[in-house]
Design a protein around this motif. Structure first.
Motif, PDB file in Angstrom:
ATOM      1  N   PRO A 199       0.825  -1.216   0.000  1.00 31.39           N
ATOM      2  CA  PRO A 199       0.000   0.000   0.000  1.00 31.39           C
ATOM      3  C   PRO A 199       0.858   1.265   0.000  1.00 31.39           C
ATOM      4  O   PRO A 199       1.907   1.323   0.641  1.00 31.39           O
ATOM      5  N   SER A 200       0.393   2.253  -0.722  1.00 31.89           N
ATOM      6  CA  SER A 200       1.089   3.534  -0.787  1.00 31.89           C
ATOM      7  C   SER A 200       0.797   4.357   0.455  1.00 31.89           C
ATOM      8  O   SER A 200      -0.205   4.165   1.154  1.00 31.89           O
ATOM      9  N   GLY A 201       1.688   5.314   0.736  1.00 31.44           N
ATOM     10  CA  GLY A 201       1.486   6.251   1.832  1.00 31.44           C
ATOM     11  C   GLY A 201       0.718   7.480   1.373  1.00 31.44           C
ATOM     12  O   GLY A 201       0.104   7.494   0.309  1.00 31.44           O
ATOM     13  N   GLU A 202       0.765   8.517   2.180  1.00 30.98           N
ATOM     14  CA  GLU A 202       0.076   9.767   1.851  1.00 30.98           C
ATOM     15  C   GLU A 202       0.679  10.349   0.573  1.00 30.98           C
ATOM     16  O   GLU A 202       1.891  10.540   0.488  1.00 30.98           O
ATOM     17  N   PRO A 203      -0.129  10.645  -0.445  1.00 31.20           N
ATOM     18  CA  PRO A 203       0.420  11.034  -1.749  1.00 31.20           C
ATOM     19  C   PRO A 203       0.890  12.481  -1.828  1.00 31.20           C
ATOM     20  O   PRO A 203       0.199  13.402  -1.396  1.00 31.20           O
ATOM     21  N   ALA A 204       2.071  12.668  -2.407  1.00 32.63           N
ATOM     22  CA  ALA A 204       2.621  14.014  -2.576  1.00 32.63           C
ATOM     23  C   ALA A 204       1.851  14.825  -3.602  1.00 32.63           C
ATOM     24  O   ALA A 204       1.890  16.055  -3.581  1.00 32.63           O
ATOM     25  N   TRP A 205       1.135  14.139  -4.532  1.00 31.46           N
ATOM     26  CA  TRP A 205       0.410  14.892  -5.560  1.00 31.46           C
ATOM     27  C   TRP A 205      -0.763  15.700  -4.996  1.00 31.46           C
ATOM     28  O   TRP A 205      -1.309  16.557  -5.691  1.00 31.46           O
ATOM     29  N   LYS A 206      -1.109  15.453  -3.747  1.00 30.65           N
ATOM     30  CA  LYS A 206      -2.146  16.272  -3.124  1.00 30.65           C
ATOM     31  C   LYS A 206      -1.606  17.634  -2.713  1.00 30.65           C
ATOM     32  O   LYS A 206      -2.382  18.566  -2.478  1.00 30.65           O
ATOM     33  N   ARG A 207      -0.270  17.758  -2.623  1.00 25.91           N
ATOM     34  CA  ARG A 207       0.347  19.007  -2.177  1.00 25.91           C
ATOM     35  C   ARG A 207       1.179  19.691  -3.263  1.00 25.91           C
ATOM     36  O   ARG A 207       1.456  20.881  -3.171  1.00 25.91           O
ATOM     37  N   LEU A 208       1.594  18.909  -4.256  1.00 30.14           N
ATOM     38  CA  LEU A 208       2.482  19.445  -5.292  1.00 30.14           C
ATOM     39  C   LEU A 208       1.820  19.388  -6.663  1.00 30.14           C
ATOM     40  O   LEU A 208       1.025  18.481  -6.938  1.00 30.14           O
ATOM     41  N   SER A 210       1.369  18.477 -10.539  1.00 30.46           N
ATOM     42  CA  SER A 210       1.796  17.285 -11.270  1.00 30.46           C
ATOM     43  C   SER A 210       1.456  17.403 -12.744  1.00 30.46           C
ATOM     44  O   SER A 210       0.517  18.116 -13.139  1.00 30.46           O
ATOM     45  N   TRP A 211       2.243  16.702 -13.543  1.00 29.64           N
ATOM     46  CA  TRP A 211       2.053  16.606 -14.986  1.00 29.64           C
ATOM     47  C   TRP A 211       2.045  15.121 -15.346  1.00 29.64           C
ATOM     48  O   TRP A 211       2.755  14.325 -14.727  1.00 29.64           O
ATOM     49  N   PHE A 212       1.265  14.765 -16.380  1.00 29.43           N
ATOM     50  CA  PHE A 212       1.138  13.356 -16.769  1.00 29.43           C
ATOM     51  C   PHE A 212       1.317  13.193 -18.274  1.00 29.43           C
ATOM     52  O   PHE A 212       0.854  14.024 -19.061  1.00 29.43           O
ATOM     53  N   ILE A 213       1.969  12.094 -18.652  1.00 31.16           N
ATOM     54  CA  ILE A 213       2.075  11.720 -20.063  1.00 31.16           C
ATOM     55  C   ILE A 213       2.067  10.203 -20.152  1.00 31.16           C
ATOM     56  O   ILE A 213       2.663   9.510 -19.310  1.00 31.16           O
ATOM     57  N   TYR A 214       1.357   9.677 -21.131  1.00 29.93           N
ATOM     58  CA  TYR A 214       1.279   8.221 -21.310  1.00 29.93           C
ATOM     59  C   TYR A 214       0.856   7.917 -22.739  1.00 29.93           C
ATOM     60  O   TYR A 214       0.383   8.797 -23.477  1.00 29.93           O
ATOM     61  N   GLU A 223      -4.940   2.582 -20.361  1.00 31.21           N
ATOM     62  CA  GLU A 223      -5.086   4.023 -20.572  1.00 31.21           C
ATOM     63  C   GLU A 223      -6.147   4.616 -19.654  1.00 31.21           C
ATOM     64  O   GLU A 223      -5.977   5.721 -19.123  1.00 31.21           O
ATOM     65  N   ALA A 224      -7.244   3.895 -19.441  1.00 33.20           N
ATOM     66  CA  ALA A 224      -8.320   4.409 -18.586  1.00 33.20           C
ATOM     67  C   ALA A 224      -7.829   4.628 -17.160  1.00 33.20           C
ATOM     68  O   ALA A 224      -8.218   5.606 -16.496  1.00 33.20           O
ATOM     69  N   ALA A 225      -6.957   3.741 -16.670  1.00 33.28           N
ATOM     70  CA  ALA A 225      -6.412   3.904 -15.324  1.00 33.28           C
ATOM     71  C   ALA A 225      -5.487   5.117 -15.260  1.00 33.28           C
ATOM     72  O   ALA A 225      -5.511   5.891 -14.281  1.00 33.28           O
ATOM     73  N   LEU A 226      -4.676   5.298 -16.281  1.00 32.34           N
ATOM     74  CA  LEU A 226      -3.771   6.442 -16.323  1.00 32.34           C
ATOM     75  C   LEU A 226      -4.549   7.758 -16.384  1.00 32.34           C
ATOM     76  O   LEU A 226      -4.210   8.728 -15.701  1.00 32.34           O
ATOM     77  N   LYS A 227      -5.592   7.772 -17.177  1.00 33.48           N
ATOM     78  CA  LYS A 227      -6.426   8.976 -17.290  1.00 33.48           C
ATOM     79  C   LYS A 227      -7.096   9.294 -15.959  1.00 33.48           C
ATOM     80  O   LYS A 227      -7.141  10.451 -15.523  1.00 33.48           O
ATOM     81  N   PHE A 228      -7.606   8.259 -15.290  1.00 35.86           N
ATOM     82  CA  PHE A 228      -8.252   8.448 -13.987  1.00 35.86           C
ATOM     83  C   PHE A 228      -7.277   9.048 -12.976  1.00 35.86           C
ATOM     84  O   PHE A 228      -7.612   9.999 -12.259  1.00 35.86           O
ATOM     85  N   MET A 229      -6.062   8.506 -12.914  1.00 36.56           N
ATOM     86  CA  MET A 229      -5.094   9.010 -11.941  1.00 36.56           C
ATOM     87  C   MET A 229      -4.676  10.439 -12.239  1.00 36.56           C
ATOM     88  O   MET A 229      -4.485  11.248 -11.323  1.00 36.56           O
ATOM     89  N   ALA A 230      -4.550  10.770 -13.517  1.00 37.89           N
ATOM     90  CA  ALA A 230      -4.176  12.139 -13.893  1.00 37.89           C
ATOM     91  C   ALA A 230      -5.269  13.130 -13.483  1.00 37.89           C
ATOM     92  O   ALA A 230      -4.981  14.198 -12.921  1.00 37.89           O
ATOM     93  N   GLN A 231      -6.493  12.776 -13.756  1.00 35.31           N
ATOM     94  CA  GLN A 231      -7.603  13.657 -13.405  1.00 35.31           C
ATOM     95  C   GLN A 231      -7.732  13.812 -11.895  1.00 35.31           C
ATOM     96  O   GLN A 231      -7.946  14.906 -11.376  1.00 35.31           O
TER      97      GLN A 231
END
Length: 269
Positions: A199-208, A210-214, A223-231
């Motif tokens: 399991p992951s810890g508290e995510p840094a993307w909530k405070r910083l 982020s940019w995504f490319i895939y 692709e649907a999972a990547l899009k969901f995480m980016a959004q």
């Protein structure tokens, strides 16, 4: 004779001190200019060379770069390792993660104010308690499982996972030239099974920011999972490279490097 020995001893001590000083300041001195250091973190079944073409483009633009050797042993273990590199790097830092490396950079910030942005390259951006296995299986389209070789059993009870070499190109790097894909298959680095289920810890993307490319043809992470995480992460900019495989940084280094530079320039404003 005694004088000679004393001189030799002093020389050895001075040389040792110089060497230690060089090691201790290796990361600090590489950020001598005003641009942030880009720390690249590879994912499972890859190594630091997967970033070679992106690294070359960043260096040409004057960005200091560290392509970290991700241990691929576990999320916390690997994140702590990367955090040590960040902590010994002077000035601002941009963290870039590919695949499982995205989970690593998500956990590697450790509230370090020098980290200014996160860039996810075909990468996991898990929320607290999420795992790579769960996220990749949440949406249809991933075909990694059947391509895995029989696991290598380790003395500690864990298992190392590899992709079968004859299936590597089609699964992992379908848009990379066959000779290069074969080389990548032969030099792939394994990941522990437990790393993908940790399991992951508290995510840094909530405070910083982020940019995504895939790539749209990613077979490791749908692709649907990547899009969901980016959004969900509130991506400042998301780039979908049509027809690109899981190793979009290898097949499309110009596009990936451009997004990293954009992230670096935007976070500096």
């Amino acid at each position: 004779m005694r004088t000679f020995k004393r001189l030799m001893s002093a020389t050895v001590i001075a040389s040792s001190a110089f060497a230690l000083g060089t090691l201790n300041t290796a990361f600090a001195t590489q950020n001598a200019n005003e641009k942030p250091t880009v720390i690249l973190v590879h994912g499972a079944f890859a190594d630091s060379s997967s970033w070679n073409q992106v690294t070359a483009r960043l260096l040409e633009k004057g960005y200091p770069v560290v392509a970290a050797a991700n241990p691929l042993r576990g999320v916390k273990h690997d994140a702590d390792y990367v955090a040590d590199i960040v902590g010994q790097t002077a000035g601002p830092v941009i963290l870039v993660g590919h695949s499982y490396g995205g989970a690593v950079i998500t956990n590697a910030v450790h509230d370090n104010p020098n980290v200014k942005a996160l860039v996810y390259v075909a990468a996991f951006a898990p929320d607290k308690d999420e795992t790579a296995v769960e996220l990749s299986g949440r949406y249809p389209g991933g075909t990694l499982g059947p391509t895995l070789a029989p696991p290598v059993m380790l003395d500690d009870g864990n298992k190392d996972l590899y992709i079968q070499q004859d299936k590597f190109g089609q699964q992992f790097a379908a848009d990379v030239a066959a000779p290069q894909a074969a080389l990548m298959a032969a030099t792939q680095r394994p990941i522990t099974e437990s790393a993908l289920t940790e399991p992951s810890g508290e995510p840094a993307w909530k405070r910083l920011p982020s940019w995504f490319i895939y790539g749209s043809a990613d077979k490791n992470i749908p692709e649907a999972a990547l899009k969901f995480m980016a959004q969900r992460a509130g991506s400042k900019k998301t780039v979908t490279v049509q027809g690109a495989s899981h190793v979009v940084m290898t097949s499309n280094p110009d596009t990936v490097a451009a997004l990293i530079i954009e992230a670096a320039q935007t976070s500096a404003q």
